[in-house]
Design an enzyme around this catalytic site. Structure first.
Site, PDB file in Angstrom:
ATOM      1  N   GLY A  10     114.768 -42.643 -26.637  1.00 57.84           N
ATOM      2  CA  GLY A  10     115.784 -43.519 -26.040  1.00 57.84           C
ATOM      3  C   GLY A  10     115.833 -44.867 -26.721  1.00 57.84           C
ATOM      4  N   HIS A  15     119.400 -43.784 -34.778  1.00 59.59           N
ATOM      5  CA  HIS A  15     119.457 -42.513 -34.034  1.00 59.59           C
ATOM      6  C   HIS A  15     120.840 -41.882 -34.166  1.00 59.59           C
ATOM      7  CE1 HIS A  15     116.362 -44.739 -31.497  1.00 59.59           C
ATOM      8  NE2 HIS A  15     115.723 -43.638 -31.838  1.00 59.59           N
ATOM      9  N   ASP A  39     110.194 -43.249 -40.292  1.00 57.76           N
ATOM     10  CA  ASP A  39     108.884 -42.760 -39.861  1.00 57.76           C
ATOM     11  C   ASP A  39     108.398 -41.735 -40.878  1.00 57.76           C
ATOM     12  OD1 ASP A  39     108.634 -44.159 -37.265  1.00 57.76           O
ATOM     13  OD2 ASP A  39     110.491 -43.087 -36.877  1.00 57.76           O
ATOM     14  N   SER A  61     113.914 -49.239 -32.248  1.00 60.80           N
ATOM     15  CA  SER A  61     114.052 -49.618 -30.831  1.00 60.80           C
ATOM     16  C   SER A  61     113.229 -50.864 -30.542  1.00 60.80           C
ATOM     17  CB  SER A  61     113.574 -48.477 -29.935  1.00 60.80           C
ATOM     18  OG  SER A  61     114.251 -47.294 -30.283  1.00 60.80           O
TER      19      SER A  61
HETATM   20  O1  PAF Z   1     110.248 -40.939 -33.592  1.00 58.63           O
HETATM   21  C1  PAF Z   1     110.260 -40.907 -32.344  1.00 58.63           C
HETATM   22  O2  PAF Z   1     111.093 -41.529 -31.672  1.00 58.63           O
HETATM   23  C2  PAF Z   1     109.212 -40.082 -31.618  1.00 58.63           C
HETATM   24  O3  PAF Z   1     107.994 -40.141 -32.271  1.00 58.63           O
HETATM   25  C3  PAF Z   1     109.648 -38.639 -31.355  1.00 58.63           C
HETATM   26  C4  PAF Z   1     109.818 -37.867 -32.648  1.00 58.63           C
HETATM   27  C5  PAF Z   1     110.939 -38.621 -30.567  1.00 58.63           C
HETATM   28  C6  PAF Z   1     108.570 -37.920 -30.537  1.00 58.63           C
HETATM   29  O4  PAF Z   1     108.380 -38.534 -29.293  1.00 58.63           O
END
Ligand code: PAF
Length: 282
Positions: free
Chosen positions: A31, A37, A153, A189
């Site tokens: 979220g 995203h 990431d 975020s």
């Molecule tokens: O990258 C993220 O936001 C989180 O590590 C994920 C992949 C949603 C797992 O909780």
């Protein structure tokens, strides 16, 4: 956009006859959605018949309880953004939906070899086991054709590739480029916790990655590293690590090597907020 809370309802919708033979793209999130995203959602929409996005703040991946508490929750805004983007299904499970056996039983161990003890893993013990636990569960529920992850990431992508191989999931990982603010700050975020001034200064992290990349042919890595750590510090940014690594193995290297694909990885604190970023060497 359908909003579904229970794994059984989601599975039954995805198993419906009209979906058979169609591709499902999956974007797992915690979220507090931003353009990064949404770029994953759009990539999935372009390439799949159905796009499922999940929002679940996974307590197992937070090694620091205070960090979990401060994690921004903006669910109404997130729903609006996802329906505007055209996502088909939002999966919003609760803790017991993801971990029906409870906290302890959820702590399966994944043999990630060296991948979890370096960089992020070194400073956030247990983090990647928690990420594997949640994504493993989510993949078992959604069984997507394609899993969309962000390049920001970088180590998480490597870890999840390993988990998918270990657990034999039939899902392909699609990695999407980092989306940046105008000043170069990688979208995250966590940026929501920065003051406007902090956000402006945090653009320095990207500038420093660029400096290292541009000067790689002229100066040794360790010299550039010292220069940029100093520059970051003058801007109120405390570097936790700044390293050069092999993109395939994540092995740390200490000098530039044009025969290998290398990536610069950084984690740094500004205004108490921990940010990460990376850049592949050109
Ligand atoms: O990258 C993220 O936001 C989180 O590590 C994920 C992949 C949603 C797992 O909780």
């Amino acid at each position: 956009m359908l909003i579904i809370k229970h794994p059984t309802s989601l599975k039954s919708i995805l198993n419906k006859k009209y979906l058979k033979g169609r591709t499902v793209g999956f974007v797992p999130t915690m979220g507090a959605l931003h353009e990064g995203h949404l770029s994953l959602v759009r990539a999935s929409l372009r390439a799949n018949n159905v796009t499922v996005v999940s929002i679940f703040v996974n307590p197992l991946q937070f090694n620091d309880a205070a960090d979990l508490e401060k994690y921004p929750v903006t669910i109404e805004k997130d729903i609006l953004l996802l329906s505007e983007a055209g996502a088909d299904i939002l999966f919003l499970p609760g803790f017991s939906d993801v971990y029906p056996e409870g906290d302890q039983a959820a702590r399966a161990h994944y043999d990630l070899k060296g991948l979890e003890s370096v960089f992020e893993g070194k400073y956030r013990p247990g983090h990647f086991q928690g990420v594997c636990a949640v994504v493993d569960r989510l993949l078992s529920i959604v069984t997507p054709t394609n899993l969309y992850l962000g390049q920001k990431d970088f180590q998480q992508v490597a870890v999840l590739r390993k988990m998918i191989q270990l657990k034999n999931h039939k899902t392909k990982i699609v990695v999407c480029p980092i989306v940046r603010e105008q000043n170069g700050l990688a979208m995250s975020s966590r940026n929501a916790r920065l003051s406007p001034k902090g956000k402006e200064k945090a653009g320095e992290i990207y500038q420093c990655l660029k400096i290292i990349n541009e000067k790689a042919a002229q100066k040794p890595f360790e010299m550039l590293k010292a220069i940029v750590i100093n520059r970051l510090s003058e801007n109120g940014i405390k570097t936790e690590y700044l390293a050069l690594a092999d993109t395939l193995t994540l092995e740390e290297v200490h000098s530039f090597d044009t025969n290998r694909h290398l990536i610069i990885l950084i984690a740094a604190f500004i205004e108490g907020v921990r940010l990460i970023d990376n850049m592949s060497l050109q």
